[in-house]
Design a protein around this motif. Structure first.
Motif, PDB file in Angstrom:
ATOM      1  N   MET A  57      -1.973   7.149 -12.065  1.00 36.98           N
ATOM      2  CA  MET A  57      -1.530   6.112 -11.293  1.00 36.98           C
ATOM      3  C   MET A  57      -1.841   7.909 -10.198  1.00 36.98           C
ATOM      4  O   MET A  57      -1.880   6.519  -8.768  1.00 36.98           O
ATOM      5  CB  MET A  57      -0.083   6.210 -11.444  1.00 36.98           C
ATOM      6  N   MET A  58      -1.702   8.143 -10.266  1.00 38.15           N
ATOM      7  CA  MET A  58      -1.906   9.041  -9.109  1.00 38.15           C
ATOM      8  C   MET A  58      -3.225   8.565  -7.759  1.00 38.15           C
ATOM      9  O   MET A  58      -3.287   8.600  -7.037  1.00 38.15           O
ATOM     10  CB  MET A  58      -1.940  10.946  -8.720  1.00 38.15           C
ATOM     11  N   VAL A  59      -4.425   9.116  -9.167  1.00 47.20           N
ATOM     12  CA  VAL A  59      -5.302   8.586  -8.638  1.00 47.20           C
ATOM     13  C   VAL A  59      -5.575   6.827  -7.714  1.00 47.20           C
ATOM     14  O   VAL A  59      -6.046   6.468  -7.180  1.00 47.20           O
ATOM     15  CB  VAL A  59      -6.908   8.835  -9.465  1.00 47.20           C
ATOM     16  N   TYR A  60      -4.273   6.299  -8.752  1.00 44.60           N
ATOM     17  CA  TYR A  60      -4.855   4.265  -8.501  1.00 44.60           C
ATOM     18  C   TYR A  60      -4.036   4.375  -7.279  1.00 44.60           C
ATOM     19  O   TYR A  60      -4.366   4.119  -6.636  1.00 44.60           O
ATOM     20  CB  TYR A  60      -4.201   3.942  -9.239  1.00 44.60           C
ATOM     21  N   GLY A  61      -3.074   5.390  -6.817  1.00 43.95           N
ATOM     22  CA  GLY A  61      -2.318   5.201  -5.289  1.00 43.95           C
ATOM     23  C   GLY A  61      -3.006   6.078  -4.479  1.00 43.95           C
ATOM     24  O   GLY A  61      -2.765   5.354  -3.333  1.00 43.95           O
ATOM     25  N   SER A  62      -3.926   6.433  -5.184  1.00 52.12           N
ATOM     26  CA  SER A  62      -4.919   6.527  -3.524  1.00 52.12           C
ATOM     27  C   SER A  62      -5.862   5.517  -2.690  1.00 52.12           C
ATOM     28  O   SER A  62      -5.802   6.530  -2.182  1.00 52.12           O
ATOM     29  CB  SER A  62      -5.991   8.521  -4.212  1.00 52.12           C
ATOM     30  N   TYR A  63      -6.369   5.045  -3.791  1.00 47.66           N
ATOM     31  CA  TYR A  63      -6.610   4.181  -3.568  1.00 47.66           C
ATOM     32  C   TYR A  63      -5.566   3.153  -2.925  1.00 47.66           C
ATOM     33  O   TYR A  63      -5.961   1.937  -2.790  1.00 47.66           O
ATOM     34  CB  TYR A  63      -7.250   3.061  -4.411  1.00 47.66           C
ATOM     35  N   LEU A  64      -4.892   2.694  -2.501  1.00 46.16           N
ATOM     36  CA  LEU A  64      -3.825   1.858  -2.248  1.00 46.16           C
ATOM     37  C   LEU A  64      -4.075   1.696  -0.791  1.00 46.16           C
ATOM     38  O   LEU A  64      -3.138   3.007  -0.082  1.00 46.16           O
ATOM     39  CB  LEU A  64      -2.708   2.374  -3.191  1.00 46.16           C
ATOM     40  N   PRO A  65      -3.796   0.791   0.217  1.00 42.36           N
ATOM     41  CA  PRO A  65      -2.901   0.782   1.709  1.00 42.36           C
ATOM     42  C   PRO A  65      -2.014   0.775   1.833  1.00 42.36           C
ATOM     43  O   PRO A  65      -1.306   0.796   1.289  1.00 42.36           O
ATOM     44  CB  PRO A  65      -3.801  -0.557   1.547  1.00 42.36           C
ATOM     45  N   LYS A  66      -2.036   1.497   3.353  1.00 45.47           N
ATOM     46  CA  LYS A  66      -0.917   2.241   3.300  1.00 45.47           C
ATOM     47  C   LYS A  66       0.726   1.234   3.504  1.00 45.47           C
ATOM     48  O   LYS A  66       1.420   1.547   3.629  1.00 45.47           O
ATOM     49  CB  LYS A  66      -0.937   3.221   4.847  1.00 45.47           C
ATOM     50  N   ASP A  67       0.450  -0.369   3.278  1.00 46.98           N
ATOM     51  CA  ASP A  67       0.663  -0.875   4.007  1.00 46.98           C
ATOM     52  C   ASP A  67       2.042  -1.394   2.942  1.00 46.98           C
ATOM     53  O   ASP A  67       2.517  -2.949   2.779  1.00 46.98           O
ATOM     54  CB  ASP A  67       0.684  -2.204   5.068  1.00 46.98           C
ATOM     55  N   ILE A  68       0.986  -0.877   1.290  1.00 45.02           N
ATOM     56  CA  ILE A  68       1.907  -1.479   0.063  1.00 45.02           C
ATOM     57  C   ILE A  68       3.694  -0.972   0.328  1.00 45.02           C
ATOM     58  O   ILE A  68       3.608  -0.137   0.635  1.00 45.02           O
ATOM     59  CB  ILE A  68       1.056  -1.285  -1.245  1.00 45.02           C
ATOM     60  N   ASN A  69       4.279  -1.786  -0.148  1.00 50.02           N
ATOM     61  CA  ASN A  69       5.752  -1.354  -0.201  1.00 50.02           C
ATOM     62  C   ASN A  69       5.849  -0.855  -1.788  1.00 50.02           C
ATOM     63  O   ASN A  69       5.647  -1.489  -3.284  1.00 50.02           O
ATOM     64  CB  ASN A  69       6.586  -2.931  -0.607  1.00 50.02           C
ATOM     65  N   ILE A  70       5.706   0.451  -2.065  1.00 51.96           N
ATOM     66  CA  ILE A  70       5.630   0.905  -3.250  1.00 51.96           C
ATOM     67  C   ILE A  70       5.987   0.807  -4.476  1.00 51.96           C
ATOM     68  O   ILE A  70       6.063   0.047  -5.838  1.00 51.96           O
ATOM     69  CB  ILE A  70       5.208   2.911  -3.466  1.00 51.96           C
ATOM     70  N   PRO A  71       7.747   1.122  -3.932  1.00 56.01           N
ATOM     71  CA  PRO A  71       8.615   0.817  -5.366  1.00 56.01           C
ATOM     72  C   PRO A  71       8.748  -0.692  -5.768  1.00 56.01           C
ATOM     73  O   PRO A  71       8.840  -0.583  -6.752  1.00 56.01           O
ATOM     74  CB  PRO A  71       9.893   0.959  -4.076  1.00 56.01           C
TER      75      PRO A  71
END
Ligand code: PFF
Length: 446
Positions: free
Chosen positions: A232-246
């Protein structure tokens, strides 16, 4: 879509589908129903749901946030939140990678069984009965060949990279899988005997409660959400900055838990329907016979009751499950591969070849020592390593990461978060409650 040199998911939905693709797999359709059936049904279900909410989800948010902050391989993402470079716990990162490979090795054996059950009815239809029988019968050769085929498929998808491989596959599969599930659940609930299974699944019988059940449910929750192993860290690293993570994390957890719940709703009733048709499920003492292969006994028995439609439903079901397993296995391989690319400078192709080779060697070791290693590797990797590593990342986010930095990262996709209840609770929850809860669970079992 690429931003700079690093690939990103092309949309929020693409990410949810890919993360849910990693989460939804054999853990939902094989692991959860098998454990629920072996541990009294409803009691396991309740403890499992509790574990998802109180431990797994808060830690999923932590892993995704660390990854998105680093925008790099897990080792670098962890370093990116560390105040002093020298003290970065690289060893835990490497343990995460190793755990991902351990999981891939046993996972590919079970996924190989799925592939066997998918192809076997097709061979039967064209008269190749001996081959069909071989695919469904337990043997060293079958386990080895099918696991190799499955790892080979995984390697092929990972070679094509994030957007082309992972996101495209995941987005296509999930809706079809859910639709088929609903149809199968409705069908099974109309069958004779199903209500006994439904009762076992939904009406708690507290006599089944035990400390082992709690540890098992915790491991299952971490396994099902792909936690600890830095996926999930790797998938998070491909995540754009404007996404609401929680919010996104909660959606992923809801999809995953919904599918596990649905699988239970299908398989526990199907067990009792199969029993009515003469399939032996429990031994004299009332224990499940062959729990590892339970799902592979019960489901074909259900398809048999459907007549000729059952052949098609069965093929479709196993095909979908195989793809669900594939969207999970590619996430396991993607972790060490992304590290080899960024840390060792290997090309994607080279990294996939040698790391896939290691996974094959591990899977072969398990196949040749099935009786001793299969259960052991599952227990070590999912019951112990995944929760403990998940806790390490929660501690990193809660204690090591400077509070302002953590807030800044979360705020990017969620500008109002500083005033929210979530922000008032979650960081301290990670710091105090998660370690204490998990410590308690392990302490009680020991
Ligand atoms: N979450 C997957 C499942 O439920 O089948 C299994 C899994 C995938 C575990 C990826 C670990 C992992 F890194």
């Amino acid at each position: 879509m690429a931003s700079g040199s690093r690939a990103q998911f092309s949309s929020k939905l693409g990410f949810i589908m890919a993360a849910a693709g990693s989460a939804v797999g054999l853990g939902n359709v094989w692991g959860f129903p098998t454990q629920a059936a072996s541990n009294g049904g409803a009691v396991f279900l309740i403890v499992y749901l509790l574990m998802v909410v109180v431990l797994a989800l808060p830690m999923l948010i932590a892993e995704l946030t660390i990854g998105r902050h680093g925008q790099a391989s897990p080792l670098r993402s962890i370093a990116s939140i560390w105040p002093k470079r020298s003290k970065v716990p690289v060893g835990f990162g490497l343990l995460g990678l190793l755990t991902a490979l351990m999981i891939l090795s046993f996972y590919s054996i079970i996924a190989g069984w799925l592939a066997g059950y998918l192809v076997s009815p097709i061979l039967d239809l064209i008269g190749l009965h001996t081959a069909a029988n071989w695919l469904e019968s337990f043997s060293l050769e079958r386990n080895l060949v099918l696991a190799l085929v499955f790892i080979g498929l995984t390697m092929k998808v990972v070679m094509s990279g994030v957007t082309d491989g992972i996101e495209r596959w995941s987005s296509r599969l999930m809706p079809v899988l859910v639709g088929l599930f609903v149809v199968m659940i409705i069908y099974i609930l109309t069958q004779d005997g199903a209500m006994d299974g439904l009762k076992m699944y939904l009406v708690p019988d507290m006599s089944h409660f035990s400390a082992d059940l709690v540890v098992g449910a915790m491991g299952q929750a971490f396994f099902s959400l792909s936690l600890g192993v830095t996926v999930m860290m790797v998938y998070g690293s491909y995540l754009p900055k404007d996404i609401n993570i929680p919010k996104t994390a909660a959606q992923v957890a809801a999809i995953d838990t919904g599918i596990a719940f649905g699988a239970g709703l299908l398989i526990l009733p199907a067990m009792f329907v199969a029993q009515k048709h003469g399939v032996q499920i429990y031994d004299q003492a009332g224990h499940l016979l062959n729990s590892d292969t339970l799902v592979f006994t019960v489901l074909p028995a259900m398809f048999d009751t459907m007549g000729s439609v059952g052949v098609i439903v069965g093929i479709l079901f196993f095909a979908l499950m195989l793809i669900a397993a594939l969207t999970s296995s590619i996430s396991m391989l993607e972790v060490p591969v992304s590290c080899a690319i960024e840390e060792l400078g290997h090309s994607r192709k080279k990294a996939v070849w040698w790391i896939g080779g290691v996974a094959i060697a591990l899977a072969a070791a398990i196949v040749f020592n099935f009786g001793t290693l299969f259960g052991l590797v599952i227990t070590i990797s999912t019951v112990y390593l995944q929760p403990l590593l998940g806790l390490v990342w929660a501690i990193c986010a809660g204690w090591v990461w400077h509070r302002a930095g953590l807030l800044e990262e979360i705020r990017q996709g969620n500008p109002e978060v500083a005033n929210s209840l979530f922000w008032k609770v979650w960081p301290n929850y990670l710091r105090y409650v998660c370690p204490i809860l998990m410590g308690l669970v392990f302490w009680v079992t020991i």
